[in-house]
Every structure is written in structure tokens, then in C-alpha cells.
Motif scaffolding. Structure first.
Motif, PDB file in Angstrom:
ATOM      1  N   THR A 108      16.354  -5.708 -19.303  1.00 42.55           N
ATOM      2  CA  THR A 108      15.387  -5.319 -18.271  1.00 42.55           C
ATOM      3  C   THR A 108      15.922  -4.164 -17.446  1.00 42.55           C
ATOM      4  O   THR A 108      15.170  -3.248 -17.069  1.00 42.55           O
ATOM      5  CB  THR A 108      15.074  -6.512 -17.358  1.00 42.55           C
ATOM      6  N   ARG A 109      17.219  -4.185 -17.135  1.00 41.93           N
ATOM      7  CA  ARG A 109      17.818  -3.126 -16.336  1.00 41.93           C
ATOM      8  C   ARG A 109      17.666  -1.770 -17.001  1.00 41.93           C
ATOM      9  O   ARG A 109      17.416  -0.765 -16.336  1.00 41.93           O
ATOM     10  CB  ARG A 109      19.308  -3.412 -16.109  1.00 41.93           C
ATOM     11  N   TYR A 110      17.824  -1.729 -18.333  1.00 43.29           N
ATOM     12  CA  TYR A 110      17.660  -0.452 -19.033  1.00 43.29           C
ATOM     13  C   TYR A 110      16.259   0.110 -18.799  1.00 43.29           C
ATOM     14  O   TYR A 110      16.085   1.310 -18.540  1.00 43.29           O
ATOM     15  CB  TYR A 110      17.909  -0.623 -20.536  1.00 43.29           C
ATOM     16  N   TYR A 111      15.256  -0.763 -18.889  1.00 37.41           N
ATOM     17  CA  TYR A 111      13.882  -0.294 -18.689  1.00 37.41           C
ATOM     18  C   TYR A 111      13.630   0.074 -17.225  1.00 37.41           C
ATOM     19  O   TYR A 111      12.876   1.013 -16.935  1.00 37.41           O
ATOM     20  CB  TYR A 111      12.888  -1.344 -19.179  1.00 37.41           C
ATOM     21  N   GLU A 112      14.236  -0.637 -16.305  1.00 37.64           N
ATOM     22  CA  GLU A 112      14.109  -0.276 -14.890  1.00 37.64           C
ATOM     23  C   GLU A 112      14.675   1.114 -14.645  1.00 37.64           C
ATOM     24  O   GLU A 112      14.088   1.927 -13.906  1.00 37.64           O
ATOM     25  CB  GLU A 112      14.823  -1.318 -14.026  1.00 37.64           C
TER      26      GLU A 112
END
Length: 469
Positions: free
Chosen positions: A325-329
Motif C-alpha cells: 500500500t505504501r508504494y501506491y501511496e
């Protein structure tokens, strides 16, 4: 919200305070009770001020209360909450000054910060969490303190609190999602129907033993996400996990404005949280809910992907955002900046995702341990130039394990990734990571490179989901 719903919520809010402790009717069911309905009008409108006759700022646990006084909490926007307090020291003056100076000197250690608690005129107790304390710029007497709050929370109890162990998320404004059930609204004058309107209604799915419902309000002012807890999806993680798949799928910052953690015993923890306003999905998202595919097929694919991602996140078991999720954020944030920033972020995310897929066997060197040792001994014996010797030894360390590029090329040969996309990643990664700029404007070649990079990230995401935690 209709005037009837507004009146109902205001009445519920009033009764919650005035009739607390009264016994409910025997056999009364609470299956339809939504805890946040009571707090909706009190917290969701912007701007909003909560006047508080009692406020305290506490230090470390052993220090207790440092300041007391009265003041207010201002909800200024969807992402900004501030408190203002006319304070008086609850300890001796020297200690109060020491604490304030310490807070300013250690802004990154929460245990060195202050904690705000407040009671409003309705008797609700609020926690503002860790904060700093600055002086009002327009006051020069006493201790007029102010600071930013990351969120507001309170403990709710009474008949207007759900007695199911569950969570409620309220997204204001709502986001567009494909719903399996539509909402039909009919308008009448007397017995004569004058208009029928249709809109998105709700969708329900089950993931890991948990029933999750997404439902729009009739006026589409908010989106509710509700779910009972289960063994796999439980407190305190569930309230955070439910929106993570949406950030990945939609490529946008989806965060609830209000959250209720219903503990199942007639009490609930209620939060008002920062919620950035967004216009709609971006091209960064893994699967857009409104594509050119037939409606039923795209909706089915979207919700299946949601279930797969939520399952993956739950297996990770992290309270904060999963690394995926952090990558997409980060990509969502970079997409709002320059093309170079987006290119750098896509290249870094692809490398991180590929590294996360490798096993110990995948990282095994291409050369035998014996040959690597002989080469290392040979380089160490080189005495003519120590700088050159050290550089070559460093390079030898790089070939002592298989590179991410070699692993990705293996995935390309297996059909998991597109080999052309892997080569584009390699060319761009080596370029931008060493400071080479990309065109700041849109070009056919530049746009094609970005599309290939994004397709590579999406393919690696699907590969990560397929492998599981």
C-alpha cells in the motif's frame, strides 16, 4: 442529508447525553444501530468549533497534568484540527517551563510531547493525542497555548452505540465504487408519483469470515463502510485495513473522515481523522472500477481484486499501511508532482516489489563460491593502487548475489512480466537514479515509457498478491 435524517440525528445526539443510564426496552434489537449516526452532524461539518470549559495538557506518564484551563478545538478543514487553550500551570512554574522547552527540543519523540484531553459543554470527553504547545501570537499574558492535533477521539456509550463487535467508516465526500444494488428514490405529491430517480446503492462481500458492506447515503453525501469483526479481521486492525485495497485499486488517497470501533459491549471508540479531499481515481490505480469493460464484469473483477488485496494485507498483520500500500501511496503523491519525480518513484517501487518477491534461492550468485573467493584473494593481493583495489572489491560484492535485474528478466522469460517493460525499467532506472532529468512535458516517447513502467508495477503487484504473504 434530508431534514428528517438531520432531525433524527440531532435528537439522537441530545438523548445520548441526557438519557444516559436509562434502560432500553426489553428485547430491543441493535442490528441497525450505527454509532456514527449520533456523531455525524457534530463532527463532519467544516468549519466547526468545539468549546471546552475543561482542557488539560499532560506530560509523561510520571509527570501527570502540566497545564489546565479552558479553550476550544477548531476543526478547520478536512486535514487540519487545532486547539486553543487559556492555560494555567498545574505544577510549579519552573517545571512548566522545563516541559515546554523539552517539547520544542524533542518534536519527534511522542513520549516527550504533551497529550491533550478536553471536556466539551455537552459532557463529551475528547482526546487529542500527542501535540506541541505554542503561544498565541495575539496574546501576551498568562499561558495562551495552541497546537495542531492529528485526530480527535472519544469513548461513546449508551443506547445509540452498536452492540456488535464491528467497525464503521464514514467517507465524506464519498468516492465512486461499482455497486451491485441500486438505490431507488420516488417523489410524490399526495398519492401521485411525480419522479423516480436511481443511484448507486450498496455492495456486500465476505472476506475471511467478515461481511463487509459499502453503502451510499440517499443524497450521496457520504459512503459508509461497515464490517463485523472476525478472527482474521479484528480490532484494532480492521478499521485501517478496509481502505487500503481502495488506495491500491483506485490510485488515490482514500481515508475515512470518521471511524467507530464498536467493542461489542455497548461502548465504542469514535475518531475524527484527517481525510484529504480527492476528485477521483488516477491512472496509478491497479484496477479502475469504471473501464470500458461491461459493467457486471468490471464490478466483479474490482470486488474480487479488493478481496484478494484485503486478504494479502490481513496476512501481513501490520497496523500501519502494508508496504505494498505504501508504494501506491507514494506513487499517488508523486503523480501530483513532476514527471521526473513520478519516474523516480515508479522505478523505485518496481525494484522494491521485485526484491520482495525474491527468495534465498533467487538471490544465489551466478558464480560458484570457490571462484568468488579466488577472485577476492586475487584482488586483495593487488598492491599497486589501493583505491582501485577497493573499488574492484566493492564491485565483486555486487556480483556475490544475483541482481534484481537478473531476477526480473527471469520473470520476463517466464511470462510473468513483459521483457520489454523490464528493459525499459533498466534503462530508466540507471538514468534517473544518477540524476538524469526526463522531459518535463508530455512526449510520445516519454508517455510510452511511463505507461510501460506503470504496467510493470501493476504486473509485479499481481505477482506479489499471487504469492501471498
Amino acid at each position: 442529508m434530508s431534514w428528517i435524517a438531520t432531525l433524527r440525528n440531532k435528537l439522537a445526539d441530545l438523548l445520548r447525553v441526557e438519557s444516559e443510564g436509562a434502560a432500553p426496552e426489553e428485547g430491543a434489537a441493535d442490528s441497525g444501530v450505527r454509532t456514527l449516526s449520533t456523531w455525524r452532524d457534530r463532527l463532519s461539518s467544516i468549519p466547526r468549533t468545539i468549546e471546552c470549559p475543561v482542557m488539560t495538557l499532560m506530560g509523561r506518564d510520571e509527570e501527570g497534568v502540566i497545564f489546565t484551563g479552558s479553550g476550544r478545538i477548531e476543526i478547520r478543514s478536512a486535514t487540519e484540527i487545532r486547539y486553543f487553550m487559556h492555560a494555567a500551570p498545574a505544577v510549579d512554574l519552573r517545571k512548566a517551563i522545563e516541559v515546554v522547552n523539552r517539547v520544542k527540543a524533542q518534536p519527534y519523540d511522542p513520549f516527550d510531547l504533551l497529550r491533550l484531553d478536553a471536556v466539551d459543554y455537552r459532557g463529551a470527553h475528547w482526546s487529542g493525542g500527542y501535540t506541541q504547545a505554542d503561544f498565541f501570537t495575539d496574546h501576551d499574558r498568562g499561558w495562551p497555548l495552541a497546537g495542531d492535533l492529528q485526530a480527535l477521539s472519544t469513548l461513546a456509550e449508551g443506547h445509540w452505540v452498536s452492540k456488535r463487535s464491528s467497525v464503521e467508516l464514514l467517507l465524506i465526500p464519498p468516492i465512486d465504487l461499482p455497486m451491485s444494488e441500486r438505490l431507488t428514490t420516488k417523489a410524490h405529491i399526495g398519492n401521485r408519483e411525480i419522479r423516480t430517480t436511481y443511484g448507486p446503492g450498496q455492495h456486500t462481500l465476505e472476506v475471511l469470515g467478515t461481511k463487509i458492506t459499502f453503502a451510499y447515503e440517499p443524497e450521496e453525501e457520504a459512503l459508509w463502510i461497515t464490517a463485523d469483526t472476525s478472527e482474521a479481521l479484528n480490532h484494532p486492525f480492521l478499521e485501517n485495513w478496509l481502505t487500503e485495497p481502495l488506495r491500491i485499486l483506485l490510485g488515490m488517497p482514500v481515508y475515512p473522515r470518521m471511524v467507530a470501533r464498536n467493542l461489542g459491549d455497548g461502548t465504542a471508540q469514535v475518531w475524527l481523522r484527517p481525510s484529504p479531499r480527492t476528485k477521483g481515481p488516477s491512472g496509478i490505480g491497479l484496477l479502475q472500477p469504471f473501464s470500458m469493460e461491461p459493467g457486471a464484469q468490471r464490478a466483479e473483477a474490482f470486488w474480487q481484486a479488493y478481496a484478494d488485496i484485503l486478504t494479502f494485507i490481513a496476512k501481513g498483520g501490520e497496523f500501519e499501511s502494508n508496504p505494498l500500500t505504501r508504494y501506491y501511496e507514494e506513487m499517488c503523491g508523486a503523480a501530483q508532482g513532476s514527471r521526473w519525480a513520478l519516474t523516480l518513484t515508479l522505478a523505485g517501487a518496481a525494484e522494491a516489489m521485485a526484491s520482495g518477491l525474491t527468495t534465498q534461492a533467487d538471490r544465489a550468485p551466478e558464480y560458484s563460491a570457490d571462484n568468488l573467493k579466488k577472485m577476492k584473494d586475487h584482488l586483495k593481493a593487488f598492491a599497486y593502487d589501493s583505491g582501485l583495489r577497493d573499488r574492484m572489491l566493492s564491485n565483486l560484492g555486487m556480483v556475490s548475489k544475483r541482481s534484481v535485474l537478473a531476477f526480473m528478466r527471469g520473470l520476463g522469460a517466464a511470462g510473468t512480466l513483459d521483457p520489454d517493460h523490464v528493459q525499459t525499467w533498466y534503462d530508466i532506472r540507471n538514468s534517473v537514479m544518477h540524476g538524469h532529468l526526463v522531459e518535463p512535458w508530455s512526449t510520445e516517447e516519454g508517455d510510452d515509457r511511463l505507461r510501460q513502467m506503470l504496467a510493470l508495477v501493476h504486473a509485479l503487484t499481481r505477482a506479489r498478491l499471487a504469492v501471498g504473504e
